[in-house]
Design a protein around this motif. Sequence first.
Motif, PDB file in Angstrom:
ATOM      1  N   LEU A   4       0.865  -1.207  -0.064  1.00 53.41           N
ATOM      2  CA  LEU A   4       0.018  -0.091   0.082  1.00 53.41           C
ATOM      3  C   LEU A   4       0.767   1.274   0.004  1.00 53.41           C
ATOM      4  O   LEU A   4       0.263   2.419   0.278  1.00 53.41           O
ATOM      5  N   GLU A   5       2.252   1.281  -0.271  1.00 49.18           N
ATOM      6  CA  GLU A   5       2.982   2.350  -0.412  1.00 49.18           C
ATOM      7  C   GLU A   5       2.428   3.375  -1.542  1.00 49.18           C
ATOM      8  O   GLU A   5       2.157   2.786  -2.772  1.00 49.18           O
ATOM      9  N   LYS A   6       2.287   4.470  -1.223  1.00 53.05           N
ATOM     10  CA  LYS A   6       1.881   5.673  -2.080  1.00 53.05           C
ATOM     11  C   LYS A   6       2.929   5.568  -3.522  1.00 53.05           C
ATOM     12  O   LYS A   6       2.584   6.236  -4.447  1.00 53.05           O
ATOM     13  N   ASP A   7       4.163   5.556  -3.194  1.00 52.55           N
ATOM     14  CA  ASP A   7       5.083   5.792  -4.098  1.00 52.55           C
ATOM     15  C   ASP A   7       6.019   4.347  -4.301  1.00 52.55           C
ATOM     16  O   ASP A   7       7.148   4.168  -3.872  1.00 52.55           O
ATOM     17  N   ARG A 292      -1.958  -2.321 -14.597  1.00 54.27           N
ATOM     18  CA  ARG A 292      -2.582  -1.204 -13.445  1.00 54.27           C
ATOM     19  C   ARG A 292      -3.776  -0.618 -14.396  1.00 54.27           C
ATOM     20  O   ARG A 292      -5.012  -0.312 -13.963  1.00 54.27           O
ATOM     21  N   ASN A 293      -3.907  -0.313 -15.923  1.00 52.16           N
ATOM     22  CA  ASN A 293      -4.787  -0.021 -16.490  1.00 52.16           C
ATOM     23  C   ASN A 293      -5.902  -0.918 -16.303  1.00 52.16           C
ATOM     24  O   ASN A 293      -7.328  -0.525 -16.327  1.00 52.16           O
ATOM     25  N   ALA A 294      -5.923  -2.273 -16.453  1.00 50.38           N
ATOM     26  CA  ALA A 294      -7.068  -3.196 -16.355  1.00 50.38           C
ATOM     27  C   ALA A 294      -7.537  -3.047 -14.870  1.00 50.38           C
ATOM     28  O   ALA A 294      -8.818  -3.121 -14.861  1.00 50.38           O
ATOM     29  N   TRP A 295      -6.831  -2.833 -13.839  1.00 47.01           N
ATOM     30  CA  TRP A 295      -7.414  -2.839 -12.498  1.00 47.01           C
ATOM     31  C   TRP A 295      -8.146  -1.506 -12.497  1.00 47.01           C
ATOM     32  O   TRP A 295      -9.233  -1.478 -11.979  1.00 47.01           O
ATOM     33  N   GLN A 296      -7.476  -0.285 -12.985  1.00 46.04           N
ATOM     34  CA  GLN A 296      -8.334   0.860 -13.105  1.00 46.04           C
ATOM     35  C   GLN A 296      -9.658   1.001 -13.745  1.00 46.04           C
ATOM     36  O   GLN A 296     -10.628   1.310 -13.210  1.00 46.04           O
ATOM     37  N   ALA A 297      -9.777   0.198 -14.925  1.00 48.89           N
ATOM     38  CA  ALA A 297     -10.816  -0.011 -15.597  1.00 48.89           C
ATOM     39  C   ALA A 297     -11.923  -0.904 -14.913  1.00 48.89           C
ATOM     40  O   ALA A 297     -13.096  -0.757 -14.990  1.00 48.89           O
ATOM     41  N   LEU A 318      -8.974  -0.413  -3.684  1.00 55.56           N
ATOM     42  CA  LEU A 318      -7.940   0.285  -3.796  1.00 55.56           C
ATOM     43  C   LEU A 318      -7.556   0.627  -4.853  1.00 55.56           C
ATOM     44  O   LEU A 318      -7.460  -0.081  -5.855  1.00 55.56           O
ATOM     45  N   PRO A 319      -7.660   1.863  -5.270  1.00 58.74           N
ATOM     46  CA  PRO A 319      -7.051   2.470  -6.440  1.00 58.74           C
ATOM     47  C   PRO A 319      -5.564   2.190  -6.638  1.00 58.74           C
ATOM     48  O   PRO A 319      -4.988   2.451  -5.521  1.00 58.74           O
ATOM     49  N   ALA A 320      -5.098   1.968  -7.836  1.00 60.34           N
ATOM     50  CA  ALA A 320      -3.733   2.128  -8.065  1.00 60.34           C
ATOM     51  C   ALA A 320      -2.920   3.174  -7.824  1.00 60.34           C
ATOM     52  O   ALA A 320      -3.505   4.246  -8.264  1.00 60.34           O
ATOM     53  N   PRO A 321      -1.824   3.432  -7.382  1.00 58.14           N
ATOM     54  CA  PRO A 321      -1.126   4.756  -7.390  1.00 58.14           C
ATOM     55  C   PRO A 321      -0.483   5.114  -8.468  1.00 58.14           C
ATOM     56  O   PRO A 321      -0.607   4.108  -9.388  1.00 58.14           O
ATOM     57  N   PRO A 322      -0.193   6.190  -8.729  1.00 59.11           N
ATOM     58  CA  PRO A 322       0.364   6.800 -10.049  1.00 59.11           C
ATOM     59  C   PRO A 322       1.870   5.769 -10.386  1.00 59.11           C
ATOM     60  O   PRO A 322       2.515   5.741  -9.741  1.00 59.11           O
ATOM     61  N   LEU A 323       1.898   5.559 -11.581  1.00 59.58           N
ATOM     62  CA  LEU A 323       3.068   5.069 -12.255  1.00 59.58           C
ATOM     63  C   LEU A 323       4.309   6.087 -11.857  1.00 59.58           C
ATOM     64  O   LEU A 323       4.001   7.120 -12.269  1.00 59.58           O
ATOM     65  N   PRO A 324       5.300   5.583 -11.868  1.00 60.28           N
ATOM     66  CA  PRO A 324       6.656   6.460 -11.722  1.00 60.28           C
ATOM     67  C   PRO A 324       6.658   7.232 -13.453  1.00 60.28           C
ATOM     68  O   PRO A 324       6.383   6.738 -14.553  1.00 60.28           O
ATOM     69  N   GLY A 325       7.370   8.190 -13.231  1.00 61.67           N
ATOM     70  CA  GLY A 325       7.544   9.160 -14.650  1.00 61.67           C
ATOM     71  C   GLY A 325       8.720   8.468 -15.386  1.00 61.67           C
ATOM     72  O   GLY A 325       9.092   9.003 -16.530  1.00 61.67           O
ATOM     73  N   THR A 326       9.373   7.432 -15.099  1.00 63.34           N
ATOM     74  CA  THR A 326      10.266   6.987 -15.839  1.00 63.34           C
ATOM     75  C   THR A 326       9.860   5.426 -16.272  1.00 63.34           C
ATOM     76  O   THR A 326       9.282   4.731 -15.329  1.00 63.34           O
ATOM     77  N   THR A 327      10.674   4.886 -17.028  1.00 59.54           N
ATOM     78  CA  THR A 327      10.408   3.445 -17.386  1.00 59.54           C
ATOM     79  C   THR A 327      10.846   2.329 -16.479  1.00 59.54           C
ATOM     80  O   THR A 327      12.107   2.747 -16.031  1.00 59.54           O
ATOM     81  N   LEU A 328      10.124   1.477 -16.270  1.00 62.51           N
ATOM     82  CA  LEU A 328      10.353   0.579 -14.900  1.00 62.51           C
ATOM     83  C   LEU A 328      11.663  -0.383 -15.771  1.00 62.51           C
ATOM     84  O   LEU A 328      11.236  -1.004 -16.683  1.00 62.51           O
TER      85      LEU A 328
END
Length: 335
Positions: A4-7, A292-297, A318-328
Motif C-alpha cells: 500500500l505504499e503511495k510511491d 494497472r490499466n486493467a485494474w483501474q478499468a 483500492l485504486p492503484a498509485p500513479p506510475l513513476p515518470g520513468t520506464t521500469l
Amino acid sequence: MSDLEKDPAEVVGTGDCEGPALEMLEARDVVLGRTTKVRRLLPNKNRRMVGAWCFVDHYGPEDLAQRVDSYDVPGERGMQVPPHPHTSLQTVSWLFEGEIEHRDSVGSHAFVRPGELNIMTAGNGIAHSEVSAPDAPPRLHGAQLWVALPDDVRTTTPPAFNAYADLPRLELDGAQVTVMIGTVAGVTSSAPAYTPLVGADVTIEPGRTVSLPLTPSNEYAVLVVDGSLTVGELNPGFGEMTYLGAGRDAIELVASGNGVRFLLIGGEPFEEELVMWWNFIGRSHEDIVAARNAWQAAIDAGGNDRFPVVPGYDGDPLPAPPLPGTTLRPRPRAR
C-alpha cells in the motif's frame, strides 16, 4: 495482502546464485491499509528474493482491543485491507495468532487461522480483500509472503484459492517442524508450487541445538517470530531475517534460553528477470502498465474479465498509485 505504499519502488530480480552465506536482512516499517503496521523483510535493499519468494511481511503480535481508539476509522480494528489486485504470483498467508477473513474475485470466502496454510494463485489477475471481523480474536500475529510464478505459467494458470488445515509435521531432536510448502527432511506438503520451493514453521526447544536438514541446490532464509537463535556468529531476534545462502545440506541452529520459533523459506534461485511494482509482477514495463490499466478499468466498471469484483465485500476497492515518470527497468537480484 497489498503493498500500500503511495510511491512503490520497482523491484527486479535476476538469477544470481551464491554459496553459503550469513547475512542479516533489515526490516522496514510499512503501514498496511488503515489499521495495520508491518515489518517488510523482502524485497530488501540488499537482497530482493530468496528462491521464488519475493515479498515477506511480518506483523504483530498486536492487541487489537487496545488500538480501536487510535484508528483513523472509528470502530475498526485489526487488518482492514479493501479489494486489491495481484498478477503473476501466489500469496501465502500464515498466522500464529488471530483470524483474518479472506474474500476474492473467484468467489472464495475463507477464514485464515493459525496453523492453516492459505495460498491464492493470481495467474493473469485476481483481486482479494483481507479483514479482521468484529468478532475476531483480540490478538493478531502473522506473515504474508509472495511467490513469483515462472513465465511459462504466470498468465495461463487459472486464478485459484487453496486452504490446507492438515499439514505434514515432523519431529527433529529438539525441534518441531510444520511443512507448509515443499519438502523438509523427506516430509513433503501437498500445497501447490510451480518452482522448487520450501516453507516451514519451526520451533526449537529452549537452549537446544538442532541440525536442520537443507537441500544444497536451494537458498534459504530464516525469519524469527518468537524468541531468538544463534546461527554462526549472528543472533537474529524477533522480527529479524537472516539469509543463509545456498550449498548447504544442513545448518546448526541454537535456540535461546526461552526457545525460538521461526519461518524457514527457501527454494532454487529464481532465474528469470522480473519486475515488481505495487501489487503486480511482470516481465516488462509494459506488463505493469497493462495490469494497472486493467485494474483501474475494473474499478470504473465494477469488475472486468481480468479483475472481477470481489463478492461480499462492502466497500470500495483500492485504486492503484500513479506510475513513476520513468520506464521500469531491471535491477540486480542482490547488491
